[in-house]
Design a protein around this motif. Structure first.
Motif, PDB file in Angstrom:
ATOM      1  N   PHE A 129     -24.851 -16.657   2.800  1.00  0.00           N
ATOM      2  CA  PHE A 129     -23.438 -16.987   2.954  1.00  0.00           C
ATOM      3  C   PHE A 129     -22.696 -15.802   3.567  1.00  0.00           C
ATOM      4  CE2 PHE A 129     -19.099 -16.811   1.096  1.00  0.00           C
ATOM      5  CZ  PHE A 129     -18.578 -17.942   1.712  1.00  0.00           C
ATOM      6  N   ILE A 130     -22.053 -16.025   4.709  1.00  0.00           N
ATOM      7  CA  ILE A 130     -21.233 -15.006   5.364  1.00  0.00           C
ATOM      8  C   ILE A 130     -19.856 -15.597   5.605  1.00  0.00           C
ATOM      9  CG2 ILE A 130     -20.963 -13.499   7.364  1.00  0.00           C
ATOM     10  CD1 ILE A 130     -23.970 -13.624   7.791  1.00  0.00           C
ATOM     11  N   TYR A 131     -18.850 -14.929   5.103  1.00  0.00           N
ATOM     12  CA  TYR A 131     -17.466 -15.388   5.282  1.00  0.00           C
ATOM     13  C   TYR A 131     -16.994 -14.886   6.649  1.00  0.00           C
ATOM     14  CZ  TYR A 131     -12.877 -16.775   3.300  1.00  0.00           C
ATOM     15  OH  TYR A 131     -11.689 -17.411   3.033  1.00  0.00           O
ATOM     16  N   ASN A 132     -17.046 -15.760   7.665  1.00  0.00           N
ATOM     17  CA  ASN A 132     -16.606 -15.331   9.005  1.00  0.00           C
ATOM     18  C   ASN A 132     -16.229 -16.532   9.872  1.00  0.00           C
ATOM     19  OD1 ASN A 132     -19.092 -16.361   9.768  1.00  0.00           O
ATOM     20  ND2 ASN A 132     -19.907 -14.413  10.537  1.00  0.00           N
ATOM     21  N   TRP A 133     -16.339 -16.368  11.168  1.00  0.00           N
ATOM     22  CA  TRP A 133     -15.854 -17.344  12.142  1.00  0.00           C
ATOM     23  C   TRP A 133     -16.411 -18.750  11.950  1.00  0.00           C
ATOM     24  CZ3 TRP A 133     -19.479 -19.710  15.241  1.00  0.00           C
ATOM     25  CH2 TRP A 133     -20.761 -19.112  15.233  1.00  0.00           C
ATOM     26  N   HIS A 134     -17.650 -18.855  11.470  1.00  0.00           N
ATOM     27  CA  HIS A 134     -18.280 -20.178  11.463  1.00  0.00           C
ATOM     28  C   HIS A 134     -17.848 -21.028  10.264  1.00  0.00           C
ATOM     29  CE1 HIS A 134     -21.158 -18.817   8.404  1.00  0.00           C
ATOM     30  NE2 HIS A 134     -21.534 -20.063   8.290  1.00  0.00           N
ATOM     31  N   ASN A 135     -17.222 -20.422   9.256  1.00  0.00           N
ATOM     32  CA  ASN A 135     -16.836 -21.236   8.098  1.00  0.00           C
ATOM     33  C   ASN A 135     -15.436 -20.935   7.567  1.00  0.00           C
ATOM     34  OD1 ASN A 135     -17.144 -18.783   6.838  1.00  0.00           O
ATOM     35  ND2 ASN A 135     -18.943 -19.364   5.640  1.00  0.00           N
ATOM     36  N   ARG A 136     -14.740 -19.962   8.144  1.00  0.00           N
ATOM     37  CA  ARG A 136     -13.453 -19.546   7.555  1.00  0.00           C
ATOM     38  C   ARG A 136     -12.428 -20.679   7.505  1.00  0.00           C
ATOM     39  NH1 ARG A 136     -12.579 -16.342  12.855  1.00  0.00           N
ATOM     40  NH2 ARG A 136     -13.571 -14.538  11.874  1.00  0.00           N
ATOM     41  N   LEU A 137     -12.491 -21.586   8.480  1.00  0.00           N
ATOM     42  CA  LEU A 137     -11.518 -22.681   8.490  1.00  0.00           C
ATOM     43  C   LEU A 137     -11.832 -23.748   7.439  1.00  0.00           C
ATOM     44  CD1 LEU A 137     -10.906 -23.148  12.331  1.00  0.00           C
ATOM     45  CD2 LEU A 137      -9.473 -21.978  10.644  1.00  0.00           C
ATOM     46  N   THR A 166     -12.450 -11.075  12.035  1.00  0.00           N
ATOM     47  CA  THR A 166     -13.443 -10.585  13.000  1.00  0.00           C
ATOM     48  C   THR A 166     -13.533 -11.543  14.190  1.00  0.00           C
ATOM     49  OG1 THR A 166     -14.737  -9.671  11.169  1.00  0.00           O
ATOM     50  CG2 THR A 166     -15.836  -9.846  13.301  1.00  0.00           C
ATOM     51  N   PRO A 167     -13.294 -11.047  15.379  1.00  0.00           N
ATOM     52  CA  PRO A 167     -13.352 -11.944  16.552  1.00  0.00           C
ATOM     53  C   PRO A 167     -14.793 -12.361  16.847  1.00  0.00           C
ATOM     54  CG  PRO A 167     -13.038  -9.661  17.240  1.00  0.00           C
ATOM     55  CD  PRO A 167     -12.939  -9.664  15.737  1.00  0.00           C
ATOM     56  N   PRO A 168     -15.015 -13.635  17.198  1.00  0.00           N
ATOM     57  CA  PRO A 168     -16.376 -14.076  17.531  1.00  0.00           C
ATOM     58  C   PRO A 168     -16.739 -13.764  18.981  1.00  0.00           C
ATOM     59  CG  PRO A 168     -14.871 -15.930  17.630  1.00  0.00           C
ATOM     60  CD  PRO A 168     -14.047 -14.743  17.200  1.00  0.00           C
ATOM     61  N   ASP A 169     -18.026 -13.847  19.258  1.00  0.00           N
ATOM     62  CA  ASP A 169     -18.551 -13.808  20.636  1.00  0.00           C
ATOM     63  C   ASP A 169     -18.186 -12.543  21.406  1.00  0.00           C
ATOM     64  OD1 ASP A 169     -19.565 -16.398  20.188  1.00  0.00           O
ATOM     65  OD2 ASP A 169     -17.639 -17.289  20.760  1.00  0.00           O
ATOM     66  N   GLU A 170     -18.157 -11.417  20.705  1.00  0.00           N
ATOM     67  CA  GLU A 170     -17.910 -10.145  21.382  1.00  0.00           C
ATOM     68  C   GLU A 170     -19.094  -9.211  21.163  1.00  0.00           C
ATOM     69  OE1 GLU A 170     -14.260  -8.239  20.390  1.00  0.00           O
ATOM     70  OE2 GLU A 170     -12.999  -9.966  20.940  1.00  0.00           O
ATOM     71  N   LYS A 171     -19.304  -8.338  22.125  1.00  0.00           N
ATOM     72  CA  LYS A 171     -20.334  -7.311  22.002  1.00  0.00           C
ATOM     73  C   LYS A 171     -19.615  -5.958  21.879  1.00  0.00           C
ATOM     74  CE  LYS A 171     -24.118  -9.791  22.812  1.00  0.00           C
ATOM     75  NZ  LYS A 171     -24.198 -10.842  21.854  1.00  0.00           N
ATOM     76  N   LEU A 172     -19.722  -5.375  20.705  1.00  0.00           N
ATOM     77  CA  LEU A 172     -19.084  -4.072  20.482  1.00  0.00           C
ATOM     78  C   LEU A 172     -19.997  -2.961  20.974  1.00  0.00           C
ATOM     79  CD1 LEU A 172     -17.670  -4.381  16.840  1.00  0.00           C
ATOM     80  CD2 LEU A 172     -16.364  -4.419  18.971  1.00  0.00           C
ATOM     81  N   GLN A 173     -19.464  -2.075  21.765  1.00  0.00           N
ATOM     82  CA  GLN A 173     -20.212  -0.904  22.221  1.00  0.00           C
ATOM     83  C   GLN A 173     -19.710   0.305  21.426  1.00  0.00           C
ATOM     84  OE1 GLN A 173     -22.790  -0.937  24.316  1.00  0.00           O
ATOM     85  NE2 GLN A 173     -22.568  -3.154  24.547  1.00  0.00           N
ATOM     86  N   LEU A 174     -20.541   0.781  20.520  1.00  0.00           N
ATOM     87  CA  LEU A 174     -20.171   1.877  19.628  1.00  0.00           C
ATOM     88  C   LEU A 174     -20.943   3.135  20.012  1.00  0.00           C
ATOM     89  CD1 LEU A 174     -20.435  -0.172  16.317  1.00  0.00           C
ATOM     90  CD2 LEU A 174     -18.387   0.187  17.716  1.00  0.00           C
ATOM     91  N   ILE A 175     -20.327   4.275  19.803  1.00  0.00           N
ATOM     92  CA  ILE A 175     -20.974   5.551  20.109  1.00  0.00           C
ATOM     93  C   ILE A 175     -21.064   6.377  18.832  1.00  0.00           C
ATOM     94  CG2 ILE A 175     -20.841   7.708  21.411  1.00  0.00           C
ATOM     95  CD1 ILE A 175     -21.436   5.320  23.145  1.00  0.00           C
TER      96      ILE A 175
END
Length: 507
Positions: A129-137, A166-175
């Motif tokens: 179970f992950i509380y995020n974009w796919h079930n928050r609504l 958390t925005p969906p469908d993004e690729k975060l580039q972290l350093i």
């Protein structure tokens, strides 16, 4: 660096400071001082349910013992205080509200029971179970409710938390300064709670807000916080703040096997994992480690100076430290190597310093003042320090310098004490009584001359003589010992051994 370097060590007062936490503090300190920056201590005590009385004092005392003073923090106020998060709690509500207004966060009314139901339901289906974009609504929050309904529930005093959107469908580039570039798919992230129903922020919100307000330029922390990097970067972006540079330090691993170093490893293998004693757990200080040795061995756990040098004082560490030379993989803890470091620092101390450190141990054994004479004690530690790892080792190594042996090594007695040894020792006593000079060189010359005149072998005299003087076959040069303890004491010990061991050899 163009920006003023400001780093923080931000432990939670939930117990004693683990040696891994000390290393994190050390690396922050070294980095700050290398660039003439500030080292800040911030106590992250937002989780009051886990707060332990005395833990904050322990953290501060541990840093002081290690010689890592902080420039700002509790007891050392600076321009960005207060430095306890519990005293800053009025700040965080404002920032949580700001995120909601920006559409970067939302209210969630889900009860603990309801969330637990969803978790178990997912587990039964082999899912997580992950509380995020796919079930928050589909869940109970201000995104799935009419705005008026959400506000009405809040006004009625219903408990809620604030979650990050958390925005969906993004690729975060972290350093990361140690690990390089990291890519994270936001679809895998959950909507973390930022503000709890008890009116306190979670670590994530408080951490970001405080780092921003305190103008932290570099966040140097343990590898366990690496999974939080994506959220923290997103929070900086959401606030439209400049994020600090991040570096995540490798774990300190168990001496053997897999996993990170724990208190249980120390208990099992007999070494400390805390800098200072905490309840029944002895610390490095109480074990007898020098703080400089602890700092030195911690610095080389996960950091490589790029040279063969192993012994560094603090100023040398500051000069040599380069965060790009911190390893990505975990550093295995070696208890024997920590002892080696302490031994090296013991050797570097003067005889006078060691004698002074040894004095409390001698006092505890209720010795007469003559046996605790500083000059006498200095001579003894000078003879024995090559064999010591800790100051506490000196008593076992040197007890015979301070009082006659109460027993004799059984194996040495069986090997060295022959039927006529007591008689030879008696004759030697008569000879020693006639000496007017008991200095080491003269004593050795005279005794060896006497052995020759008596047509005896050194093996018949010197080993049993050592046994009589020391009680064992250990110790430095025999005539050095005899000269130091003196003529009278030497003769009394030989006479006593001749009687006691003579009786045993005749049985």
């Amino acid at each position: 660096m163009s920006q003023k370097v400001r780093v923080r060590f931000a432990p939670s007062p939930t117990g004693p400071l683990h040696i891994g936490g000390v290393r994190t503090a050390l690396f922050n300190y070294l980095f700050a001082k290398k660039y003439d920056g500030d080292f800040i201590l911030r106590i992250e005590d937002t989780d009051r349910s886990r707060y332990i009385e005395g833990a904050e004092d322990y953290i501060i005392n541990a840093l002081q013992w290690c010689g890592l003073p902080f420039d700002e923090g509790p007891r050392v106020q600076g321009p960005y205080g207060p430095y306890r998060q519990s005293e800053r709690k009025m700040l965080y509500r404002k920032y949580a509200d700001e995120l909601i207004k920006k559409g970067k966060a939302y209210y969630a009314f889900d009860t603990a029971e309801k969330l637990d139901y969803h978790r178990k339901n997912h587990e039964a289906q082999g899912k997580t179970f992950i509380y995020n974009w796919h079930n928050r609504l589909k869940l109970d929050n201000s995104l799935s409710l009419m705005p008026e309904t959400a506000q009405e529930r809040i006004a009625n005093g219903e408990e809620y938390v604030v979650r990050f959107l958390t925005p969906p469908d993004e690729k975060l580039q972290l350093i990361d300064m140690i690990r390089g570039s990291i890519t994270i798919d936001t679809n895998t992230l959950d909507d973390k709670v930022l503000f709890k129903s008890d009116g306190m922020p979670t670590y994530h919100l408080a951490n970001i807000v405080d780092d921003h307000l305190m103008k932290i330029s570099h966040v140097i922390r343990g590898e366990e916080w690496l999974p939080s990097l994506a959220l923290h970067q997103q929070l900086y972006d959401a606030f439209e703040w400049q994020a600090p540079s991040f570096a995540h330090l490798p774990l300190i691993m168990k001496p053997t096997g897999k996993g990170k170093l724990s208190k249980r490893d120390g208990e099992k293998l007999g070494f400390p994992v805390f800098p200072l004693q905490w309840k029944d757990s002895i610390g490095y200080r109480e074990t007898g480690y020098f703080p400089e040795a602890v700092v030195n061995f911690l610095a080389l756990l996960g950091w490589n100076p790029g040279t063969e040098q192993e012994i560094f004082n603090l100023q040398e560490l500051i000069k040599a430290f380069d965060i790009s030379r911190v390893n990505k993989s975990g550093a295995r803890f070696d208890p024997d190597k920590t002892k080696w470091y302490n031994q090296q620092y013991l050797q570097k101390k003067t005889d006078a310093q060691l004698a002074s450190l040894f004095q409390p141990i001698l006092e505890a054994h209720d010795l007469p003042d003559t046996k605790r004479n500083p000059t006498y004690v200095e001579k003894i530690v000078a003879l024995l320090k090559d064999r010591a790892t800790f100051v506490s080792d000196f008593w076992e190594l040197s007890e015979y310098f301070f009082r006659p042996p109460e027993s004799y090594n059984e194996k040495a007695f069986q090997k060295q004490w022959k039927d006529n040894t007591s008689e030879i020792m008696g004759q030697l006593v008569s000879f020693l009584e006639g000496l007017s000079d008991f200095s080491e060189d003269i004593l050795e010359q005279k005794v060896k001359g006497w052995i020759g005149e008596m047509k005896l072998s050194f093996g018949k005299v010197l080993p049993p003589l050592r046994l009589a003087i020391v009680g064992d076959m250990k110790g430095p040069h025999l005539f050095t010992i005899m000269s130091l303890i003196g003529q009278s004491d030497s003769i009394e010990r030989i006479q006593r051994a001749a009687v006691l061991l003579g009786k045993l050899s005749n049985k």
